[in-house]
Write a protein that holds these residues in place. Structure first.
Motif, PDB file in Angstrom:
ATOM      1  N   MET A 209       8.298  -2.436   9.458  1.00 28.28           N
ATOM      2  CA  MET A 209       9.187  -1.402   9.971  1.00 28.28           C
ATOM      3  C   MET A 209       9.447  -0.368   8.871  1.00 28.28           C
ATOM      4  N   PHE A 210       8.750   0.764   8.970  1.00 26.64           N
ATOM      5  CA  PHE A 210       8.857   1.759   7.908  1.00 26.64           C
ATOM      6  C   PHE A 210       8.379   3.114   8.423  1.00 26.64           C
ATOM      7  N   GLY A 211       8.633   4.153   7.629  1.00 29.11           N
ATOM      8  CA  GLY A 211       8.123   5.488   7.910  1.00 29.11           C
ATOM      9  C   GLY A 211       8.652   6.053   9.214  1.00 29.11           C
ATOM     10  N   SER A 212       7.765   6.708   9.967  1.00 29.93           N
ATOM     11  CA  SER A 212       8.172   7.339  11.221  1.00 29.93           C
ATOM     12  C   SER A 212       8.630   6.305  12.240  1.00 29.93           C
TER      13      SER A 212
ATOM     14  N   LYS B 151      13.722  -7.853  18.532  1.00 26.21           N
ATOM     15  CA  LYS B 151      14.786  -8.248  17.610  1.00 26.21           C
ATOM     16  C   LYS B 151      15.234  -7.045  16.808  1.00 26.21           C
ATOM     17  N   THR B 152      16.299  -7.220  16.044  1.00 27.79           N
ATOM     18  CA  THR B 152      16.806  -6.161  15.180  1.00 27.79           C
ATOM     19  C   THR B 152      16.097  -6.225  13.834  1.00 27.79           C
ATOM     20  N   TYR B 153      15.674  -5.060  13.353  1.00 24.69           N
ATOM     21  CA  TYR B 153      14.910  -5.006  12.105  1.00 24.69           C
ATOM     22  C   TYR B 153      15.660  -4.234  11.020  1.00 24.69           C
ATOM     23  N   ARG B 154      15.354  -4.621   9.780  1.00 22.24           N
ATOM     24  CA  ARG B 154      15.804  -3.880   8.609  1.00 22.24           C
ATOM     25  C   ARG B 154      14.651  -3.016   8.100  1.00 22.24           C
ATOM     26  N   LEU B 155      14.971  -2.049   7.251  1.00 21.96           N
ATOM     27  CA  LEU B 155      13.951  -1.228   6.622  1.00 21.96           C
ATOM     28  C   LEU B 155      12.930  -2.113   5.905  1.00 21.96           C
ATOM     29  N   ALA B 156      11.661  -1.840   6.105  1.00 20.85           N
ATOM     30  CA  ALA B 156      10.543  -2.513   5.433  1.00 20.85           C
ATOM     31  C   ALA B 156      10.373  -3.974   5.837  1.00 20.85           C
ATOM     32  N   GLU B 157      11.043  -4.388   6.893  1.00 23.71           N
ATOM     33  CA  GLU B 157      10.898  -5.779   7.332  1.00 23.71           C
ATOM     34  C   GLU B 157       9.566  -5.969   8.065  1.00 23.71           C
TER      35      GLU B 157
ATOM     36  N   LYS C 145       4.716  -8.074  -5.456  1.00 17.48           N
ATOM     37  CA  LYS C 145       5.705  -8.706  -6.337  1.00 17.48           C
ATOM     38  C   LYS C 145       7.059  -8.001  -6.283  1.00 17.48           C
ATOM     39  N   ASP C 146       7.090  -6.750  -5.871  1.00 23.57           N
ATOM     40  CA  ASP C 146       8.337  -5.979  -5.828  1.00 23.57           C
ATOM     41  C   ASP C 146       8.939  -5.886  -4.435  1.00 23.57           C
ATOM     42  N   TYR C 147       8.271  -6.476  -3.453  1.00 21.94           N
ATOM     43  CA  TYR C 147       8.692  -6.296  -2.063  1.00 21.94           C
ATOM     44  C   TYR C 147      10.030  -6.971  -1.770  1.00 21.94           C
ATOM     45  N   ARG C 148      10.932  -6.200  -1.151  1.00 21.08           N
ATOM     46  CA  ARG C 148      12.214  -6.721  -0.691  1.00 21.08           C
ATOM     47  C   ARG C 148      12.561  -6.046   0.639  1.00 21.08           C
ATOM     48  N   GLN C 149      13.033  -6.815   1.613  1.00 23.14           N
ATOM     49  CA  GLN C 149      13.517  -6.222   2.852  1.00 23.14           C
ATOM     50  C   GLN C 149      14.722  -5.329   2.566  1.00 23.14           C
ATOM     51  N   GLY C 150      14.837  -4.248   3.298  1.00 20.22           N
ATOM     52  CA  GLY C 150      15.977  -3.357   3.159  1.00 20.22           C
ATOM     53  C   GLY C 150      15.819  -2.292   2.097  1.00 20.22           C
TER      54      GLY C 150
ATOM     55  N   PRO D 228       9.802  -0.137  -0.871  1.00 23.82           N
ATOM     56  CA  PRO D 228       9.049  -0.837  -1.926  1.00 23.82           C
ATOM     57  C   PRO D 228       8.235   0.112  -2.810  1.00 23.82           C
ATOM     58  N   LYS D 229       7.869  -0.384  -4.003  1.00 21.52           N
ATOM     59  CA  LYS D 229       6.941   0.347  -4.862  1.00 21.52           C
ATOM     60  C   LYS D 229       5.621   0.490  -4.115  1.00 21.52           C
ATOM     61  N   SER D 230       5.065   1.698  -4.119  1.00 21.85           N
ATOM     62  CA  SER D 230       3.859   1.946  -3.327  1.00 21.85           C
ATOM     63  C   SER D 230       2.644   2.223  -4.209  1.00 21.85           C
ATOM     64  N   TYR D 231       1.464   1.909  -3.631  1.00 15.22           N
ATOM     65  CA  TYR D 231       0.185   2.245  -4.252  1.00 15.22           C
ATOM     66  C   TYR D 231      -0.524   3.288  -3.394  1.00 15.22           C
ATOM     67  N   ASP D 232       0.204   4.276  -2.972  1.00 14.33           N
ATOM     68  CA  ASP D 232      -0.370   5.317  -2.132  1.00 14.33           C
ATOM     69  C   ASP D 232       0.331   6.630  -2.465  1.00 14.33           C
ATOM     70  N   LYS D 233       0.124   7.659  -1.635  1.00 15.63           N
ATOM     71  CA  LYS D 233       0.694   8.963  -1.966  1.00 15.63           C
ATOM     72  C   LYS D 233       2.141   9.121  -1.503  1.00 15.63           C
ATOM     73  N   GLN D 234       2.798   8.014  -1.139  1.00 20.65           N
ATOM     74  CA  GLN D 234       4.224   8.078  -0.819  1.00 20.65           C
ATOM     75  C   GLN D 234       5.017   8.589  -2.014  1.00 20.65           C
ATOM     76  N   PHE D 235       4.528   8.270  -3.212  1.00 18.25           N
ATOM     77  CA  PHE D 235       5.158   8.745  -4.446  1.00 18.25           C
ATOM     78  C   PHE D 235       5.229  10.276  -4.455  1.00 18.25           C
ATOM     79  N   VAL D 236       4.140  10.911  -4.045  1.00 19.27           N
ATOM     80  CA  VAL D 236       4.093  12.373  -3.991  1.00 19.27           C
ATOM     81  C   VAL D 236       4.978  12.893  -2.857  1.00 19.27           C
ATOM     82  N   ARG D 237       4.911  12.232  -1.688  1.00 23.88           N
ATOM     83  CA  ARG D 237       5.767  12.640  -0.564  1.00 23.88           C
ATOM     84  C   ARG D 237       7.245  12.603  -0.962  1.00 23.88           C
ATOM     85  N   ASP D 238       7.640  11.528  -1.648  1.00 23.44           N
ATOM     86  CA  ASP D 238       9.044  11.378  -2.044  1.00 23.44           C
ATOM     87  C   ASP D 238       9.468  12.519  -2.969  1.00 23.44           C
ATOM     88  N   TRP D 239       8.595  12.863  -3.921  1.00 22.28           N
ATOM     89  CA  TRP D 239       8.935  13.947  -4.863  1.00 22.28           C
ATOM     90  C   TRP D 239       9.075  15.274  -4.111  1.00 22.28           C
TER      91      TRP D 239
END
Length: 286
Positions: free
Chosen positions: A107-110, A128-134, A227-232, A235-246
Motif C-alpha cells: 500500500m503505497f504511492g497513488s 482490511k484496513t491498511y497502513r502506509l507501506a503495508e 533491512k530498513d522496511y517498516r510499516q507506517g 522506506p529507503k528506496s532503490y529507485d527514483k523516488q529519491f528524486v521525486r521526493d526532492w
C-alpha cells in the motif's frame, strides 16, 4: 540509422527485418518531465537489470530480447562501443498493447493516496484496513491505458475486459502476477523489496504474447531496502523516488522548463542506481 523514438529514457531505432535496437540513455524523468540532468551510468544499470530479469523469467513468458551483443547489431552500433556498450539491445518488433499492467504488492504511492481519500483504488475495495507501506493480503493488478498527452490513465479491470476481452485480460493479469511473485522472492534474497512494478506486452509476428519494454528496473518499479522496511513509514528506496521526493519538497514536480538536480542529489541518485544494479545482477557498473 533510422531513429523511431527518442523517449524519456530510451532511444529506439528501426534496423529492419522486424527488429529494433533500443538504447537506454542516462536521461532521467519524473512526473512526466525529462529533467535537465543526466545520471551517469543510469542507462547501463537499467539495461543490465532488465536483461537479468528477462533471463530469469524466460520460462514464464517469452520476451522481446534477441541479443545484447553489439556484434549482432548494425555497424553503427558495433563501431561505437563507447556510446552503446552495455546499454543497447536488439529486440523483436512487437505489436504492443496500449496498456500498462501495474502489479502492486504494498500500500503505497497513488494507491495509498486514493485509499486514504476513498477507501478504494481503481474500483477495488480492500478487505482490511491498511497502513502506509503495508504488504497487501495478495498482490493486485491495476491496469492503465497509455495516453498521447503523456499522462497514463488508470482504468478498471471491467473496462479492460470490454476492450481486450475476458480471456486475454485474465491471461495477461495472471502472467503479470506470476512474474511479480517469482521476482519478489528472488529480489528479497538480495535485500530488496519490490513494492510494485509495471509490465508491457505485445504480440510478435507469429501472434505470440510477448513481454516487452523493460522489467523490474528502478524506473519501472518501486524498490525498497529490506533491512530498513517498516510499516507506517516511507522506506529507503532503490529507485527514483529519491528524486521525486526532492522535486516535491521544492515545488518542482511537473515543472517546465525542467529543473537541474543539485550535485549532491545527482551523485546520491547515481549511487542508488549503481547499488541497485550490483545487488540484483552482481555487476558493478563503475
Amino acid at each position: 540509422m533510422k531513429k523511431l523514438i527518442s523517449g524519456k529514457v530510451r532511444d529506439v531505432y528501426d534496423v529492419g527485418e522486424n527488429k529494433l535496437v533500443i538504447v537506454a540513455t542516462d536521461r532521467i524523468s519524473a512526473f512526466d518531465v525529462i529533467l535537465n540532468s543526466t545520471v551517469r551510468g543510469k542507462g547501463i544499470a537499467l539495461n543490465l537489470i532488465s536483461l537479468y530479469w528477462f533471463d530469469y523469467t524466460r520460462n514464464i513468458i517469452p520476451n522481446h530480447i534477441i541479443s545484447d551483443r553489439l556484434s549482432d547489431m548494425p555497424a553503427y552500433f558495433s563501431q561505437n562501443p563507447g556510446q552503446f556498450d552495455n546499454r543497447t539491445v536488439l529486440v523483436k518488433k512487437l505489436n504492443m498493447l496500449p496498456y500498462e499492467f501495474i502489479v502492486r504488492g504494498y500500500m503505497f504511492g497513488s494507491m495509498w493516496k486514493e485509499y486514504q481519500a476513498t477507501g478504494s483504488f481503481c474500483g477495488q475495495i480492500p478487505e482490511k484496513t491498511y497502513r502506509l507501506a503495508e504488504k497487501l493480503a495478495a498482490p493486485v493488478v491495476t491496469p492503465s491505458i497509455k495516453s498521447s498527452t503523456g499522462h497514463d490513465e488508470y482504468i478498471s479491470l471491467e473496462r479492460l475486459k470490454k476492450e481486450l476481452g475476458d480471456r486475454e485480460t485474465d491471461r495477461i493479469c495472471n502472467v503479470s502476477l506470476q512474474l511479480y511473485e517469482a521476482c519478489l522472492k528472488q529480489a528479497e534474497k538480495n535485500g530488496i523489496i519490490i513494492a510494485d512494478t509495471k509490465f508491457e506486452f505485445g504480440y510478435d509476428s507469429d501472434g505470440i504474447l510477448t513481454l516487452g519494454d523493460e522489467i523490474f528496473t528502478p524506473d519501472s518499479s518501486r524498490f525498497w531496502a529490506l533491512k530498513d522496511y517498516r510499516q507506517g513509514l516511507s522506506p529507503k528506496s532503490y529507485d527514483k523516488q529519491f528524486v521525486r521526493d526532492w522535486l516535491m519538497e521544492h515545488g518542482l514536480d511537473g515543472v517546465t522548463p525542467a529543473p537541474e538536480l543539485p550535485e549532491e542529489i545527482l551523485n546520491a541518485t547515481i549511487d542508488i542506481y549503481r547499488e541497485c544494479c550490483q545487488r540484483i545482477t552482481g555487476k558493478n557498473i563503475f
